[in-house]
Write a protein that holds these residues in place. Sequence first.
Motif, mmCIF file in Angstrom:
data_model
loop_
_atom_site.group_PDB
_atom_site.id
_atom_site.type_symbol
_atom_site.label_atom_id
_atom_site.label_comp_id
_atom_site.label_asym_id
_atom_site.label_seq_id
_atom_site.Cartn_x
_atom_site.Cartn_y
_atom_site.Cartn_z
ATOM 1 N N PHE B 61 0.808 -1.219 0.000
ATOM 2 C CA PHE B 61 0.000 0.000 0.000
ATOM 3 C C PHE B 61 0.841 1.270 0.000
ATOM 4 C CE2 PHE B 61 -2.981 -3.145 1.785
ATOM 5 C CZ PHE B 61 -3.935 -3.055 0.785
ATOM 6 N N ASP B 62 1.901 1.289 0.816
ATOM 7 C CA ASP B 62 2.655 2.539 0.890
ATOM 8 C C ASP B 62 4.044 2.420 0.274
ATOM 9 O OD1 ASP B 62 3.399 0.806 2.758
ATOM 10 O OD2 ASP B 62 3.419 2.200 4.446
ATOM 11 N N GLY B 63 4.102 1.796 -0.904
ATOM 12 C CA GLY B 63 5.367 1.722 -1.633
ATOM 13 C C GLY B 63 5.093 1.918 -3.114
ATOM 14 N N LEU B 64 6.167 2.010 -3.882
ATOM 15 C CA LEU B 64 6.004 2.264 -5.311
ATOM 16 C C LEU B 64 5.858 0.980 -6.113
ATOM 17 C CD1 LEU B 64 8.668 5.080 -5.797
ATOM 18 C CD2 LEU B 64 6.192 5.303 -5.886
ATOM 19 N N GLY B 222 -6.290 4.874 -19.163
ATOM 20 C CA GLY B 222 -6.557 3.872 -18.135
ATOM 21 C C GLY B 222 -5.696 3.866 -16.892
ATOM 22 N N VAL B 223 -4.708 4.757 -16.799
ATOM 23 C CA VAL B 223 -3.902 4.757 -15.602
ATOM 24 C C VAL B 223 -4.674 5.472 -14.488
ATOM 25 C CG1 VAL B 223 -2.661 6.936 -15.925
ATOM 26 C CG2 VAL B 223 -1.534 5.027 -14.785
ATOM 27 N N VAL B 224 -4.497 5.028 -13.265
ATOM 28 C CA VAL B 224 -5.104 5.712 -12.127
ATOM 29 C C VAL B 224 -4.063 5.825 -11.019
ATOM 30 C CG1 VAL B 224 -7.517 5.120 -12.543
ATOM 31 C CG2 VAL B 224 -6.021 3.500 -11.367
ATOM 32 N N ALA B 225 -4.387 6.654 -10.018
ATOM 33 C CA ALA B 225 -3.395 6.921 -8.988
ATOM 34 C C ALA B 225 -3.233 5.746 -8.047
ATOM 35 C CB ALA B 225 -3.774 8.165 -8.207
ATOM 36 N N SER B 226 -4.293 4.957 -7.874
ATOM 37 C CA SER B 226 -4.189 3.876 -6.918
ATOM 38 C C SER B 226 -5.070 2.715 -7.356
ATOM 39 C CB SER B 226 -4.606 4.408 -5.538
ATOM 40 O OG SER B 226 -5.098 3.370 -4.760
ATOM 41 N N ALA B 227 -4.451 1.600 -7.698
ATOM 42 C CA ALA B 227 -5.226 0.466 -8.188
ATOM 43 C C ALA B 227 -4.640 -0.867 -7.760
ATOM 44 C CB ALA B 227 -5.305 0.511 -9.716
ATOM 45 N N PHE B 234 -7.853 -6.255 -18.436
ATOM 46 C CA PHE B 234 -8.967 -5.312 -18.532
ATOM 47 C C PHE B 234 -9.161 -4.496 -17.263
ATOM 48 C CE2 PHE B 234 -9.677 -8.790 -21.452
ATOM 49 C CZ PHE B 234 -9.757 -8.073 -22.644
ATOM 50 N N GLU B 235 -8.121 -4.502 -16.420
ATOM 51 C CA GLU B 235 -8.211 -3.684 -15.213
ATOM 52 C C GLU B 235 -7.407 -2.404 -15.372
ATOM 53 O OE1 GLU B 235 -7.154 -5.570 -11.584
ATOM 54 O OE2 GLU B 235 -8.520 -7.262 -11.951
ATOM 55 N N GLN B 236 -7.737 -1.429 -14.512
ATOM 56 C CA GLN B 236 -6.929 -0.225 -14.510
ATOM 57 C C GLN B 236 -5.641 -0.497 -13.737
ATOM 58 O OE1 GLN B 236 -9.834 2.796 -13.216
ATOM 59 N NE2 GLN B 236 -9.802 3.368 -15.373
ATOM 60 N N PHE B 237 -4.660 0.421 -13.850
ATOM 61 C CA PHE B 237 -3.342 0.114 -13.303
ATOM 62 C C PHE B 237 -2.651 1.394 -12.855
ATOM 63 C CE2 PHE B 237 -1.003 1.837 -16.866
ATOM 64 C CZ PHE B 237 -2.006 1.932 -17.810
ATOM 65 N N GLU B 238 -1.551 1.219 -12.126
ATOM 66 C CA GLU B 238 -0.709 2.362 -11.752
ATOM 67 C C GLU B 238 0.527 2.385 -12.629
ATOM 68 O OE1 GLU B 238 0.227 2.542 -7.588
ATOM 69 O OE2 GLU B 238 -1.647 1.532 -7.071
ATOM 70 N N PHE B 242 3.022 8.456 -14.237
ATOM 71 C CA PHE B 242 1.773 9.088 -13.835
ATOM 72 C C PHE B 242 1.772 9.375 -12.337
ATOM 73 C CE2 PHE B 242 -2.636 9.059 -12.359
ATOM 74 C CZ PHE B 242 -3.139 10.080 -13.146
ATOM 75 N N TYR B 243 2.359 8.485 -11.559
ATOM 76 C CA TYR B 243 2.448 8.700 -10.120
ATOM 77 C C TYR B 243 3.196 10.003 -9.831
ATOM 78 C CZ TYR B 243 3.540 7.955 -5.226
ATOM 79 O OH TYR B 243 3.652 8.113 -3.872
ATOM 80 N N ILE B 244 4.283 10.231 -10.575
ATOM 81 C CA ILE B 244 5.065 11.455 -10.367
ATOM 82 C C ILE B 244 4.211 12.683 -10.679
ATOM 83 C CG2 ILE B 244 7.083 12.753 -11.171
ATOM 84 C CD1 ILE B 244 8.341 10.010 -11.849
ATOM 85 N N TYR B 245 3.500 12.614 -11.809
ATOM 86 C CA TYR B 245 2.624 13.728 -12.176
ATOM 87 C C TYR B 245 1.566 13.959 -11.101
ATOM 88 C CZ TYR B 245 -1.375 16.033 -14.265
ATOM 89 O OH TYR B 245 -2.433 16.858 -14.485
ATOM 90 N N TYR B 246 0.965 12.867 -10.657
ATOM 91 C CA TYR B 246 -0.119 12.946 -9.675
ATOM 92 C C TYR B 246 0.377 13.578 -8.372
ATOM 93 C CZ TYR B 246 -3.805 11.361 -6.555
ATOM 94 O OH TYR B 246 -4.807 11.323 -5.628
#
Lengths: 234, 291, 279
Positions: B61-64, B222-227, B234-238, B242-246
């Motif tokens: 949860f709290d790692g890259l 399809g990228v999201v901040a937390s998935a 067919f799932e969304q992903f990190e 994008f994490y850096i941008y977010y």
Amino acid sequence: MNRQDKIIIDKLSFRYRNRPILEDISLCWREKQIIAVTGPSGTGKSTFLSLFNRLWEETGDGRLTGSIQLNLGGGLVDIYQRQMPLATLRRSVGMVFQAPNPLPMSIYKNITFPLMLAGRKNGEEMTELVERVLTQVHLFAEVKDRLKSDARNLSGGQQQRLCLARALVLEPKILLLDEPTSSLDQEACRKLEELIVELKDQCTILLVSHYQDQVQRTADLVYELADKRLRRVG
Amino acid sequence: MRTLLEKSVPLLAWAGFTVLAGALAAILGYIVMRSWAVLHLSLLFGDVAPIDAIFLRHPVFDGLFPAVAGTFLLVLIAVLLAVPVGMAAGIYLAEYAGYRMKSCLSLLFDILAGLPSVVVGLAGFSLTILLHKVFPGKIGPCLLLSALALCFLILPYLIRTTQTALESVPLSLRQTAPALGATKLQNICKVLLPSKLTDILGGIILAVGRAAEDTAVIMLTGVVASAGIPRSLFEQFEALPFYIYYISSQYTNAEELQTGFGAAMLLLVLCGILFLLAFFTQQTLSRHFRR
Amino acid sequence: MGVLFQLAAYGCGLLTIAVLVMMFQLGRPLFVDGQFFSLLSQVWQPGQQLYGIYPMIIGSIRISFLALALSFPVSLGTAFLAAGLAPRPMQRWVLAMVRLMAGIPTVVYGFVAIFLLVPLVREHVSRGSGLNILTASLVLAVLIAPTMVVFFVNGLRGVDQSYCRATDALGATAVQRLLYLQLPQGWPTIVSGVIMGLGRAMGDTLVSLMVAGNSIGVPTSIVDSARTLTAHIALVIAADFASMEFASIFACGLVLYLFTMAVVIGLRMLVHLRTGSDR
């Protein structure tokens, strides 16, 4: 060594791209004569010639020991000493290459280009100068109506004479000729040879050539470069 | 006038270079400085044991790790899709196409190569909408669509690399095998391609780098901040970029920001390694040739 | 097997056309009653049903041209060093540095800019947030420099070796050779580099999205916040599918597509010019 010697090579050794070209050469030459260097291909004749204007430094790594002293107007100087400005050296030591290499500009511009590099202003006397050197290489009559056209449109022989004129416009003390006739036909070759002999009154000429007959016709001194040594043969 | 120009040009040149080198030093130095404190394994895995995380026994949860894994999967799929197609198209251009077809196609590929990545992303997004209309409720933005859009993005590079590599094979080598009775296809597969393998490999590595750093395309597809780690195509992903941008716009505390710098460092190192790898691969080739 | 190759090539070609068709298809509401062209000149005021992309076009143009103007002298200077002015071993280092810069991800440029450059701009140049055209252009200038330097160096070094030798033998200094031989001879490649740089600046999304401020008004000065075409696409994506607002991003997409086509065709014409003049 006597007072008239104006080109002095002293204990010169040279390696170019990890290949020994010369080993421990010492020679003295008088001014205003034609000195020819012959020898089998691949011994580094062209590289030897480029020692005199340090042009080899532009293209690759070489190691040089010893010295070359030339008279560039104000007495003998070692051209490899640190404070020798390359531009000054090359303006006093002209060079003509194996294949004609006119610059991609007009005939007129080709001749005035070195003057412009030396910082001279365009003007009346420049036009006269162009006419004079072109006449000297017997080219003026052929091109006087198209001085503004591209130099690359000339024939091979004309191009080579143009290159010679371009080298002469700076009134060099020494002229380096690297197989200047090898890409020309017989007629053009004969013309250029005559020209070279005429130029002897003006400057010292170092001629690299592998044509024995050409060397015999033109040169005062003949050397053969073989096995890292210069041997006098004529 | 002229001498003034000749004197001022070196000044301008050195000044320009100094500015550029200064900018590079500032960027690298700043990232290293700010990320130094967080550069250890917990940046990736938080407080989960690395082994557990990698074999998906325990979610991080709290790692890259999910972002890194997402980027890895994304690039892997995109490159697997793009390499065969891109090489095939490059081979066609270099060896089969007639003059007119070749100039027509290379114009199209030049346009594709020049398209801003956000436009490629928009195309991927449009595809999502069209698919959504055909299969309502089944398909939304997801890993597969992102990979597909990224594949569009890197295709032109792969085509161009393959084409120029094949076209630079010297004539003497090109004629050897046919003279011994090889077919055109045998010549391509057994002689031409192998002789330029390192060149093409270098191009592929550069394409990987391009795919790994791109943000605009996946943002739209399809990228999201937390998935977490995607379990299917067919799932969304990190993803790392994008994490850096977010983080840059949405960070809430200093710790998150630190992780952001850690992510930037990680991406920088990743892309740096890829570029070095590509560079050395192509260097080996040129050295091979000189000999 | 040959057929497969052909199929792949045609497929990729069709893909390029399909992107254009798809944008026309989804932006269809734009093309009833010639709205597309009025969108190009209208401002963006959703309250009054105005969804024009004029502010974004101006934003994109301002930012990318300013970036180009900032980057050009720096890139040319660096290219001069790499193509002759610097000592030989250093030339390689300069090129290596440029390659390294080309490898830095765009998002990292944006990220560092937010925390390093934006506060500087905020304190010393503009009063507001520090997110404005100037900031974005500064970052983009660094971003596009490697592309331009590589083109410039290729152009300057691509000059025929025999010309260089002739010039050297006539006593030209390195500066003179650059100015009077390499620059006049290599200019088509240099222009290509400028066009490529402009294309990259215009097409970049992340930097302008992160540091240009994204405000929707027409910018009037370089310390105004602005939104680019690319950033607009990224920002509006989440809205309602059927609205005009949504359709406007396809207008942006089309403008960018047409711009790319113009760039590619312009570069081709330059190549023709070069091969044409080269006897």
